[in-house]
Design an enzyme around this catalytic site. Structure first.
Site, PDB file in Angstrom:
ATOM      1  N   HIS A   1      41.465  30.821  28.984  1.00 31.35           N
ATOM      2  CA  HIS A   1      41.332  29.192  29.032  1.00 31.35           C
ATOM      3  C   HIS A   1      41.439  28.701  27.522  1.00 31.35           C
ATOM      4  O   HIS A   1      42.309  28.843  26.739  1.00 31.35           O
ATOM      5  CB  HIS A   1      39.986  28.834  29.790  1.00 31.35           C
TER       6      HIS A   1
ATOM      7  N   HIS B   1      50.975  29.158  32.536  1.00 32.70           N
ATOM      8  CA  HIS B   1      49.843  28.246  32.990  1.00 32.70           C
ATOM      9  C   HIS B   1      49.778  28.232  34.711  1.00 32.70           C
ATOM     10  O   HIS B   1      50.715  28.421  35.055  1.00 32.70           O
ATOM     11  CB  HIS B   1      50.188  27.013  32.618  1.00 32.70           C
TER      12      HIS B   1
ATOM     13  N   ASP C   1      48.206  25.641  23.928  1.00 38.28           N
ATOM     14  CA  ASP C   1      47.578  26.429  22.964  1.00 38.28           C
ATOM     15  C   ASP C   1      48.483  27.265  21.993  1.00 38.28           C
ATOM     16  O   ASP C   1      48.216  27.669  21.014  1.00 38.28           O
ATOM     17  CB  ASP C   1      46.701  27.443  23.564  1.00 38.28           C
TER      18      ASP C   1
HETATM   19  N1  CMC Z   1      52.145  36.991  29.493  1.00 39.46           N
HETATM   20  C1  CMC Z   1      52.942  37.998  30.286  1.00 39.46           C
HETATM   21  N2  CMC Z   1      52.656  38.090  31.579  1.00 39.46           N
HETATM   22  C2  CMC Z   1      52.187  36.955  32.166  1.00 39.46           C
HETATM   23  C3  CMC Z   1      51.388  35.622  31.194  1.00 39.46           C
HETATM   24  C4  CMC Z   1      51.573  36.005  29.784  1.00 39.46           C
HETATM   25  N3  CMC Z   1      50.853  34.999  28.978  1.00 39.46           N
HETATM   26  N4  CMC Z   1      50.919  35.050  32.084  1.00 39.46           N
HETATM   27  C5  CMC Z   1      51.361  35.350  33.498  1.00 39.46           C
HETATM   28  N5  CMC Z   1      51.756  36.469  33.323  1.00 39.46           N
HETATM   29  C6  CMC Z   1      52.243  37.086  34.328  1.00 39.46           C
HETATM   30  C7  CMC Z   1      51.575  37.741  35.434  1.00 39.46           C
HETATM   31  O1  CMC Z   1      51.217  39.301  34.971  1.00 39.46           O
HETATM   32  C8  CMC Z   1      52.210  37.855  36.756  1.00 39.46           C
HETATM   33  O2  CMC Z   1      53.150  38.716  36.944  1.00 39.46           O
HETATM   34  P1  CMC Z   1      53.257  39.128  38.200  1.00 39.46           P
HETATM   35  O3  CMC Z   1      53.641  38.297  39.387  1.00 39.46           O
HETATM   36  O4  CMC Z   1      54.359  40.380  37.999  1.00 39.46           O
HETATM   37  O5  CMC Z   1      52.238  40.122  38.776  1.00 39.46           O
HETATM   38  C9  CMC Z   1      52.633  36.512  36.903  1.00 39.46           C
HETATM   39  O6  CMC Z   1      53.116  36.214  35.292  1.00 39.46           O
HETATM   40  C10 CMC Z   1      51.753  35.355  37.295  1.00 39.46           C
HETATM   41  O7  CMC Z   1      50.496  35.399  36.401  1.00 39.46           O
HETATM   42  P2  CMC Z   1      49.029  34.967  37.072  1.00 39.46           P
HETATM   43  O8  CMC Z   1      48.082  35.701  36.005  1.00 39.46           O
HETATM   44  O9  CMC Z   1      48.963  35.325  38.446  1.00 39.46           O
HETATM   45  O10 CMC Z   1      48.922  33.479  36.839  1.00 39.46           O
HETATM   46  P3  CMC Z   1      47.698  32.435  36.688  1.00 39.46           P
HETATM   47  O11 CMC Z   1      48.320  31.127  37.153  1.00 39.46           O
HETATM   48  O12 CMC Z   1      46.491  33.282  37.360  1.00 39.46           O
HETATM   49  O13 CMC Z   1      47.350  32.604  35.281  1.00 39.46           O
HETATM   50  C11 CMC Z   1      47.177  32.113  32.827  1.00 39.46           C
HETATM   51  C12 CMC Z   1      47.585  31.494  34.350  1.00 39.46           C
HETATM   52  C13 CMC Z   1      47.203  30.974  32.062  1.00 39.46           C
HETATM   53  C14 CMC Z   1      45.762  32.619  32.937  1.00 39.46           C
HETATM   54  C15 CMC Z   1      48.355  33.030  32.588  1.00 39.46           C
HETATM   55  O14 CMC Z   1      49.676  32.668  32.529  1.00 39.46           O
HETATM   56  C16 CMC Z   1      47.757  33.761  31.086  1.00 39.46           C
HETATM   57  O15 CMC Z   1      46.805  34.739  31.022  1.00 39.46           O
HETATM   58  N6  CMC Z   1      48.184  33.094  30.015  1.00 39.46           N
HETATM   59  C17 CMC Z   1      47.686  33.692  28.683  1.00 39.46           C
HETATM   60  C18 CMC Z   1      46.561  32.917  28.188  1.00 39.46           C
HETATM   61  C19 CMC Z   1      46.877  31.386  27.881  1.00 39.46           C
HETATM   62  O16 CMC Z   1      47.704  31.026  27.117  1.00 39.46           O
HETATM   63  N7  CMC Z   1      45.769  30.609  28.419  1.00 39.46           N
HETATM   64  C20 CMC Z   1      46.097  29.189  28.260  1.00 39.46           C
HETATM   65  C21 CMC Z   1      46.153  28.440  29.309  1.00 39.46           C
HETATM   66  S1  CMC Z   1      46.721  26.497  28.910  1.00 39.46           S
HETATM   67  C22 CMC Z   1      45.053  26.160  28.246  1.00 39.46           C
HETATM   68  C23 CMC Z   1      43.756  26.155  29.096  1.00 39.46           C
HETATM   69  O17 CMC Z   1      44.058  25.919  30.265  1.00 39.46           O
HETATM   70  O18 CMC Z   1      42.932  26.565  28.640  1.00 39.46           O
END
Ligand code: CMC
Length: 430
Positions: free
Chosen positions: A267, A308, A365
């Site tokens: 987050h 996201h 971010d």
């Molecule tokens: N790098 C590599 N792979 C990723 C990433 C990433 N940053 N984000 C998602 N994936 C992959 C993930 O492994 C999954 O792959 P698969 O379908 O093969 O298993 C797929 O994309 C979907 O990911 P998810 O984890 O199910 O998606 P989510 O909606 O649960 O998570 C997230 C969203 C923001 C937590 C995630 O994209 C992440 O961890 N990003 C990096 C951290 C980040 O930048 N966070 C800030 C978010 S914006 C500001 C805020 O909200 O505070």
């Protein structure tokens, strides 16, 4: 509520149940499942609340496919260009843009609540010198409830309003004090002759020995970042504020819980994590290796600042921030190699089928840390900056929740996967 229903049929019993459809003014409709368990004996299972609306809200709207973000109906792009953070805070809380009189009164009130009690300052002295500023902020905001017994009656609308003002006013003061404590500088008191963002920069950087020369570019850039971070509907920290709020806890405890939720790298902690990641990558030549590593699920490494839960096309805040990042660095005459690495990373990832297929784009971010760095804000303060801005959203949601007659304590269910009923075994028989 509309007359429309969606009928679910249980293939085991062949029984059908009609679920009413709930629609808002914008966005996808939802199925009202509040009576589902009573009517059918089933719960729903939705880890991470991917398909679950937890509340009705009139504050912020996001269309993740189209990359739309509206605060109270106003597009983020227009607010970013024409508004300022305090006006946006007023808008989020009150639902309408302020008239000139309302704007002055709000600014006056916030300005005159920025001081923190001296004993709160002494409380900060209890932290270890190298405490993370998020730990200090989280602890100190929760401690505010010990100072303001006069605003803890959550059934009194005026006390709720005052608590919201106090939080917006005091979080920057506490944040700057936490930073100065961590570097061993004397804290600076808030100066009423300055506006919100400039006052914060003064509290951060002014030293007793010489006047501070503040670039207007820095104040403008920070104000814009605060606008972009001010609210984002039911994100993890706001949902936390609402969940804690649903128990009737005081507003300071609710916002402290929101700060704790924001801290995580998935987050608000992502802005700090992005800069650490860019540092580790070290040079644009290493970008392809980093992208490969991020695609390897066994590496435990993700591209920070990418992806996201809601935006599956682009994050409109990232588009604004990206443009601002170039402008701020140029205006401040900063030549930061991190920007080159970030641009290369974005370019490589956006062409890579892994990121394209999963609709992973740079989020808010990704570039914000580079701007904070150019403003000389230390990395450990990045998430604190997010918290200052998001306080406006948290209090707006907390206030809305307390005006919502349908609000009830948040209490999700679970699918139990543990041991079934068994008898206790005395210790000498195990
Ligand atoms: N790098 C590599 N792979 C990723 C990433 C990433 N940053 N984000 C998602 N994936 C992959 C993930 O492994 C999954 O792959 P698969 O379908 O093969 O298993 C797929 O994309 C979907 O990911 P998810 O984890 O199910 O998606 P989510 O909606 O649960 O998570 C997230 C969203 C923001 C937590 C995630 O994209 C992440 O961890 N990003 C990096 C951290 C980040 O930048 N966070 C800030 C978010 S914006 C500001 C805020 O909200 O505070």
């Amino acid at each position: 509520m509309s007359e429309q229903n969606v009928v679910l049929t249980d293939s085991a019993s062949n029984k059908s149940t009609a679920l009413p459809v709930v629609s808002g003014t914008l966005g996808d409709p939802a199925l009202d499942i509040a009576k589902l368990n009573k009517d059918t004996g089933y719960y729903t299972f939705d880890p991470g609340f991917v398909s679950t609306a937890s509340t009705k809200s009139a504050i912020t709207f996001i269309d993740g496919d189209k990359g739309i973000l509206l605060y109270r109906g106003y597009p983020i792009e227009q607010l970013a260009k024409q508004s300022n953070f305090l006006e946006v805070a007023y808008l989020l809380i009150n639902g309408e843009l302020p008239t000139p009189d309302q704007s002055s009164a709000f600014e006056h009130e916030v300005t005159h609540h920025t001081m923190m009690q001296e004993s709160l300052r002494h409380f900060l002295n209890g932290f270890h010198y190298d405490a993370h500023p998020m730990a200090m902020l989280c602890g100190s905001v929760s401690v505010l409830s010990a100072f303001y017994h006069d605003t803890l009656d959550i059934n009194d609308p005026e006390q709720r309003r005052l608590a919201a003002i106090r939080l917006i006013a005091k979080v920057p003061t506490i944040a700057a004090a936490a930073y100065r404590y961590s570097i061993g500088w004397p804290i600076r008191y808030p100066r009423n002759n300055l506006e919100y963002v400039t006052r914060f920069l003064h509290m951060m950087f002014e030293v007793p020995s010489e006047p501070l020369q503040l670039s207007p570019v820095a104040a403008k850039a920070l104000d814009l970042l605060f606008i972009l971070h001010a609210d984002h509907e039911q994100n993890a920290s706001t949902s936390t504020v609402r969940l804690v709020g649903s128990t009737g806890a005081n507003p300071y405890a609710c916002v402290a819980a929101g700060i704790a939720a924001l801290w995580g790298p998935a987050h608000g902690g992502a802005n700090e994590a992005v800069l650490k990641m860019l540092n580790e990558i070290g040079s644009a030549d290493n970008v392809s290796k980093a992208v490969e590593k991020a695609k390897d699920k066994n590496s435990g490494f993700r591209l920070m600042g990418f992806g996201h839960r809601v935006y599956k096309n682009f994050d409109p805040r990232a588009t604004i921030i990206r443009e601002m990042c170039h402008k701020v660095l140029a205006d401040l005459g900063v030549n930061d190699p991190m920007l080159d690495i970030a641009m290369k990373l974005e370019e490589v990832a956006l062409k890579d089928p892994y990121f394209v297929e999963r609709k992973l784009y740079p989020n808010v971010d990704f570039y914000s840390g580079i701007i904070y760095k150019a403003l000389k804000i230390p990395t450990e303060m990045f998430t604190v900056m997010f918290a200052i801005a998001r306080t406006a959203g948290w209090v707006a949601h907390w206030l809305e929740q307390h005006n919502d007659k349908d609000s009830k304590i948040g209490r999700p269910r679970q699918i139990y996967t543990g041991a079934t009923n068994r008898d206790y075994v005395p210790i000498d028989k195990r």
